[in-house]
Design an enzyme around this catalytic site. Structure first.
Site, short mmCIF file in Angstrom:
data_model
loop_
_atom_site.label_atom_id
_atom_site.label_comp_id
_atom_site.label_asym_id
_atom_site.label_seq_id
_atom_site.Cartn_x
_atom_site.Cartn_y
_atom_site.Cartn_z
CB SER A 90 -0.91 0.01 1.24
OG SER A 90 -0.15 0.29 2.41
CB SER A 124 0.43 3.23 4.78
OG SER A 124 1.36 2.19 4.97
CE LYS A 139 1.27 1.23 8.95
NZ LYS A 139 0.65 1.84 7.75
CB SER A 162 -0.67 5.72 7.63
OG SER A 162 -0.02 4.72 8.38
#
Length: 259
Positions: free
Chosen positions: A67, A69, A124, A223
């Site tokens: 993705s 994010s 992340k 996100s």
């Protein structure tokens, strides 16, 4: 996690077949007779699978970014490598640390087992370390009472699902020794009550508990991260992302270091 379990099963099956042949079958086989096909395959595959398993479990593992994010640092379609040794050696599947090495530092890009569903891996950036007091208001981070330095870098356009072109403001952000880019949009985030994101919106600062980390995506308003589902426990850590080894759509990204 499921792939690691699959590899363990295959490793055990091929190893047991080979061992059974050594202890039992080979002693009954006439001299010069060919090995059974199953034994031949087991002996061929076991060493290869063992090497791959050891490398993926304790040294480096590949992942694909699914993705946007983590844009602009990472794009959907990037194939990355994750250092499995950086944060210590862990027992496969159980993920318990048996050899401690380093702890994540502020600004690290980490891969971890998604806390609500550990069978899924997430990526992340570490924003808050254990004991940090973190706030996030007006698109700005504060850590332990100090605003995190940002510098405008213009605008960044990208395509969302449905082929919609989105424009975001781009900033250089300094987290400890890590300087990276983030994206912010002119939108107000909506978070469920009692989530970290809702507390941030109310002006609260959150203290990161011992043994846990607060993680956020670089694409701050697009996100699902600690603001939505909470902290990342240390036991969920997989490793530190460090290298882009392939992107079939943008060859210029191949070989880029992940900061």
């Amino acid at each position: 996690m499921m792939f690691a379990l699959f590899m363990i099963v295959v490793l055990l099956v091929t190893g047991l077949i080979w061992l059974f042949d050594i202890l039992v079958l080979s002693k009954k086989r006439p001299a010069g007779a060919d090995e059974p096909v199953l034994v031949e395959y087991a002996k061929s595959f076991f060493p290869v699978i063992l090497v791959v398993f050891l490398v993926r479990s304790f040294i480096v593992e590949p992942f694909k970014i699914p993705s946007g994010s983590m844009m602009p640092t990472l794009l959907a379609g990037d194939f990355i490598l994750v250092n499995k040794f950086t944060y210590g050696l862990r027992v496969p599947i159980l993920n318990n640390t048996f050899l401690a090495v380093n702890k994540p530092t502020r600004g690290d890009v980490i891969v971890f087992h998604y806390p609500p569903n550990p069978s899924i891996d997430y990526i992340k950036r570490v924003v808050g370390l254990p004991g940090d007091k973190v706030g996030y208001q007006d698109k700005r981070l504060t850590i332990n009472g100090q605003p995190i330095a940002v510098e405008s870098a213009g605008y960044y356009e990208y395509v969302m699902s449905g082929l919609n072109v989105v424009q975001a403001k781009q900033y250089h952000e300094q987290l400890g020794s890590k300087k990276h880019d983030i994206l912010v949009h002119d939108v107000v985030g909506n978070y469920d009550q009692d989530t970290i994101g809702a507390k941030f919106a109310e002006g609260e600062e959150i203290t990161v508990p011992d043994g846990q980390y607060l993680a956020m995506g670089d694409n701050r308003d697009n996100s699902s991260d600690s603001r939505v589902w909470g902290f990342v426990p240390e036991k969920n850590l997989v490793g530190k992302a460090f290298f882009i080894w392939m992107n079939f759509d943008q060859g210029s990204r191949i070989g880029n270091k992940i900061d």
